[in-house]
Design a protein around this motif. Structure first.
Motif, PDB file in Angstrom:
ATOM      1  N   GLY A   1       4.804  11.840   1.603  1.00  0.00           N
ATOM      2  CA  GLY A   1       5.231  11.399   2.999  1.00  0.00           C
ATOM      3  C   GLY A   1       4.459  10.461   3.619  1.00  0.00           C
ATOM      4  O   GLY A   1       5.115   9.695   4.334  1.00  0.00           O
ATOM      5  N   VAL A   2       3.176  10.436   3.343  1.00  0.00           N
ATOM      6  CA  VAL A   2       2.243   9.297   3.943  1.00  0.00           C
ATOM      7  C   VAL A   2       2.670   8.025   3.430  1.00  0.00           C
ATOM      8  O   VAL A   2       2.871   6.986   4.140  1.00  0.00           O
ATOM      9  N   GLY A   3       2.917   7.940   1.998  1.00  0.00           N
ATOM     10  CA  GLY A   3       3.304   6.678   1.509  1.00  0.00           C
ATOM     11  C   GLY A   3       4.519   6.369   2.128  1.00  0.00           C
ATOM     12  O   GLY A   3       4.746   5.141   2.316  1.00  0.00           O
ATOM     13  N   GLY A   4       5.754   7.254   2.108  1.00  0.00           N
ATOM     14  CA  GLY A   4       7.088   7.084   2.798  1.00  0.00           C
ATOM     15  C   GLY A   4       6.799   6.348   4.224  1.00  0.00           C
ATOM     16  O   GLY A   4       7.388   5.563   4.622  1.00  0.00           O
ATOM     17  N   ALA A   5       5.941   6.921   4.943  1.00  0.00           N
ATOM     18  CA  ALA A   5       5.666   6.575   6.400  1.00  0.00           C
ATOM     19  C   ALA A   5       5.172   5.124   6.525  1.00  0.00           C
ATOM     20  O   ALA A   5       5.435   4.189   7.517  1.00  0.00           O
ATOM     21  N   LEU A   6       4.424   4.540   5.367  1.00  0.00           N
ATOM     22  CA  LEU A   6       4.030   3.150   5.357  1.00  0.00           C
ATOM     23  C   LEU A   6       5.090   2.196   4.843  1.00  0.00           C
ATOM     24  O   LEU A   6       5.294   1.147   5.189  1.00  0.00           O
ATOM     25  N   LEU A   7       5.744   2.629   3.809  1.00  0.00           N
ATOM     26  CA  LEU A   7       6.704   1.853   3.245  1.00  0.00           C
ATOM     27  C   LEU A   7       8.329   1.802   3.911  1.00  0.00           C
ATOM     28  O   LEU A   7       8.941   0.828   3.880  1.00  0.00           O
TER      29      LEU A   7
ATOM     30  N   ALA B   1       1.363   9.408  -5.597  1.00  0.00           N
ATOM     31  CA  ALA B   1       1.652  10.592  -5.139  1.00  0.00           C
ATOM     32  C   ALA B   1       2.898  11.549  -5.925  1.00  0.00           C
ATOM     33  O   ALA B   1       2.777  12.527  -6.211  1.00  0.00           O
ATOM     34  N   SER B   2       3.758  10.394  -6.317  1.00  0.00           N
ATOM     35  CA  SER B   2       5.008  10.969  -7.181  1.00  0.00           C
ATOM     36  C   SER B   2       4.407  11.338  -8.533  1.00  0.00           C
ATOM     37  O   SER B   2       5.084  12.392  -9.168  1.00  0.00           O
ATOM     38  N   LEU B   3       3.367  10.522  -8.935  1.00  0.00           N
ATOM     39  CA  LEU B   3       2.911  10.915 -10.382  1.00  0.00           C
ATOM     40  C   LEU B   3       2.216  12.219 -10.298  1.00  0.00           C
ATOM     41  O   LEU B   3       2.396  13.211 -11.251  1.00  0.00           O
TER      42      LEU B   3
ATOM     43  N   VAL C   1       0.823  -1.146   0.075  1.00  0.00           N
ATOM     44  CA  VAL C   1      -0.123  -0.023   0.088  1.00  0.00           C
ATOM     45  C   VAL C   1       0.866   1.450   0.216  1.00  0.00           C
ATOM     46  O   VAL C   1       0.672   2.046  -0.636  1.00  0.00           O
ATOM     47  N   GLY C   2       1.838   1.291   0.902  1.00  0.00           N
ATOM     48  CA  GLY C   2       2.688   2.420   0.752  1.00  0.00           C
ATOM     49  C   GLY C   2       3.668   2.842  -0.538  1.00  0.00           C
ATOM     50  O   GLY C   2       3.744   3.761  -0.955  1.00  0.00           O
ATOM     51  N   VAL C   3       4.027   1.335  -1.030  1.00  0.00           N
ATOM     52  CA  VAL C   3       4.636   1.717  -2.239  1.00  0.00           C
ATOM     53  C   VAL C   3       3.664   2.311  -3.512  1.00  0.00           C
ATOM     54  O   VAL C   3       3.986   3.260  -4.249  1.00  0.00           O
ATOM     55  N   VAL C   4       2.284   1.543  -3.493  1.00  0.00           N
ATOM     56  CA  VAL C   4       1.550   2.206  -4.603  1.00  0.00           C
ATOM     57  C   VAL C   4       1.129   3.594  -4.274  1.00  0.00           C
ATOM     58  O   VAL C   4       1.069   4.282  -5.067  1.00  0.00           O
ATOM     59  N   TRP C   5       0.779   3.909  -2.966  1.00  0.00           N
ATOM     60  CA  TRP C   5       0.625   5.356  -2.527  1.00  0.00           C
ATOM     61  C   TRP C   5       1.776   6.331  -2.945  1.00  0.00           C
ATOM     62  O   TRP C   5       1.549   7.414  -3.347  1.00  0.00           O
TER      63      TRP C   5
ATOM     64  N   ALA D   1       3.182  16.169   0.358  1.00  0.00           N
ATOM     65  CA  ALA D   1       2.606  15.903   1.620  1.00  0.00           C
ATOM     66  C   ALA D   1       2.088  14.275   1.548  1.00  0.00           C
ATOM     67  O   ALA D   1       2.252  13.529   2.393  1.00  0.00           O
ATOM     68  N   LEU D   2       1.465  13.996   0.467  1.00  0.00           N
ATOM     69  CA  LEU D   2       0.837  12.575   0.278  1.00  0.00           C
ATOM     70  C   LEU D   2       1.983  11.818   0.117  1.00  0.00           C
ATOM     71  O   LEU D   2       1.742  10.568   0.428  1.00  0.00           O
TER      72      LEU D   2
END
Length: 517
Positions: free
Chosen positions: A125-131, A104-106, A96-100, A122-123
């Motif tokens: 960063g949320v993905g980074g906090a998961l992966l 967000a990178s896109l 989920v973190g990688v997809v998020w 900011a989005l």
């Protein structure tokens, strides 16, 4: 029915994957790809800032937010991200973190203006906090104790190479296809990482995490406090009523965070961990050194392009020595600190880095790399090599081994929070105006002031270390990540999911002197 040594879905049972097996190799590849996305992003964006500012018509405050919007959500949610993986499945949360992160990178790469870019960051960063916590946790939970140390070594080594390549790659992309590819590069990485993870990586979770509630309120208050205080520092030069009210609200959110963490049954950051004077002291040192590092790498990339007139590629390549030195010598530094204790490295390291900041005062218009830039970066890299590994080891040694992962997570979050505060505060302290990065003369003058501030903060960190840090007690937890290449935060250790299994099997825990590196 799963065969012997297999878990659900035909995957190997937890803590049974061997490094030489196809699953083991796929697992290392997946976690390296995932963690490299976050490591690359943390090092390449700074190099792209001048071009982003020109293309989007952004002022200095927008460039600060381009860096800090990511750090606010990452620092505020990284502890929660690790807890989510423990409960709902480490592979699931990692994917989920990688997809998020990729989505967000896109959005970052397609951003039509600075406002959209900041929101997308900011989005991210949320993905980074998961992966970010999930990559090491997958290795800890999946590999057999005999192979876990070597797997962690491969993961941290390849991740360090990714961090080293980041500034060079970022500069090449900015000067070539354009700055948007700094973000779009994450999309093909995710396209490889996700299917490999789903097909080849076993799922794992912590049964002990199934009870209790998540501290979502604490995580939200922590991130809100960081965001409000960051806004206050970035916009403080305006001196408006809105800025003042925001500052008061940020302090109130920080106080509320502390109150919540004291009262909730399962806090994200248990405050009793700070009863250890050593743990508190080392985190104070962390705040000082990573505030200076965050400010330095934000401003140095701008200085080399705005004032020295270098291309993005030249500026990115110029910053490589610090990461390369850490990657090559951090393990030896950790071994030395094991013999002599952490007090000397944690005192000498910040002082070397402070000297490097003062050497950067020589970097101005028409700066020569060999005589002006390289000496400062070599001293900087030597200082970072000296202090980072002992800092991580001392953090882990200052708490009970069962809380080593928690202690590392708090230390990692503290380092990132220190970096974002520095990026917000240094331009204010140095007197940079909104358009300072468009004027070589104005930026050069402010950069010199900022480097003196950074050097002062590092000297303060050295003073805290020499006054408070003591040798750890025997038999304490030791770092798994001996080799480290990130300049943005100390190594993030996992939650020690292996502990009981290693003890029952009579095997050395990863990171112990007897483990296989």
């Amino acid at each position: 029915m799963a065969g012997r040594g297999e878990g659900a879905g035909g995957f190997p049972a937890p803590a049974s994957v061997r490094l030489a097996s196809p699953t083991g190799r796929w697992l290392v590849l997946t976690t390296v790809l995932g963690s490299s996305m976050a490591l690359l992003d943390s090092t390449v964006v700074n190099v792209a800032l001048p071009r982003i500012g020109r293309d989007l018509g952004a002022d200095l405050a927008a460039l600060q937010w381009t860096v800090n919007a990511y750090l606010v959500t990452l620092a505020g949610l990284i502890l929660l991200g690790g807890a989510l993986g423990d409960r709902y499945g480490r592979r699931k949360v990692f994917v989920v973190g990688v997809v998020w992160f990729a989505a967000a990178s896109l959005l970052c790469g397609l951003a039509p203006n600075a406002g959209v870019l900041i929101a997308a960051r900011a989005l991210q960063g949320v993905g980074g906090a998961l992966l970010t916590p999930g990559s090491l946790a997958l290795i800890q939970a999946s590999f057999h104790p005999d192979d876990r140390g070597r797997a962690v070594g491969l993961w941290s080594g390849f991740g360090g190479i990714g961090a080293a390549v980041g500034p060079f790659l970022g500069g090449w992309l900015v000067d070539g296809p354009g700055w948007r590819w700094v973000f779009l590069l994450n999309v093909p990485l995710a396209a490889v990482c996700v299917p490999v993870a789903l097909r080849h990586v076993p799922e794992s979770s912590d049964g002990r995490a199934d009870h209790g509630r998540f501290d979502a309120l604490g995580a939200g208050l922590g991130a809100l406090a960081l965001a409000l205080l960051t806004y206050t520092l970035i916009e403080a030069r305006e001196g408006s009523l809105v800025v003042a009210v925001t500052g008061v609200a940020g302090v109130a959110a920080a106080v509320a965070f502390v109150v919540v963490e004291r009262r909730v049954p399962d806090p994200m950051m248990p405050l009793d961990v700070f009863r250890s004077r050593q743990f508190t002291a080392v985190n104070l040192v962390t705040l000082c050194v990573y505030a200076a590092f965050g400010g330095f790498f934000f401003l140095a990339a701008l200085q080399l392009q705005v004032v020295a007139g270098w291309s993005a590629l030249a500026a990115g390549t110029a910053l490589l020595p610090t990461t390369v030195l850490m990657l090559l010598f951090s393990a030896r530094s950790g071994a030395l600190a094991d013999r002599i204790g952490p007090r000397i490295p944690l005192t000498v390291g910040p002082l070397l880095c402070a000297a490097a900041m003062l050497l950067m005062l020589r970097v101005g218009a028409d700066a020569d790399y060999l005589t002006d830039v390289l000496p400062a970066l070599l001293v900087m890299g030597t200082g970072m090599v000296t202090l980072v590994a002992p800092l991580t080891a001392t953090v882990l040694a200052s708490v009970d081994s069962s809380r080593a992962g928690l202690a590392s997570g708090i230390n990692n979050a503290a380092a990132r929070a220190a970096g974002l505060v520095a990026v917000a505060a240094l331009p204010l302290l140095a007197g940079m105006g909104p358009e300072a990065y468009r004027s070589a003369t104005e930026f050069d003058h402010a950069f010199d002031k900022a480097m003196v501030w950074c050097a002062g903060v590092l000297v303060l960190g050295a003073a805290v270390a020499v006054a408070t840090v003591r040798r750890p007690v025997p038999g304490c937890a030791r770092p798994e990540c001996r080799r480290h290449g990130s300049v943005t935060a100390p190594p993030l250790e996992g939650r020690r999911a292996y502990g009981g299994l290693a003890d029952q099997a009579g095997l050395p825990a990863p990171g112990s002197p007897d483990s296989n590196r």
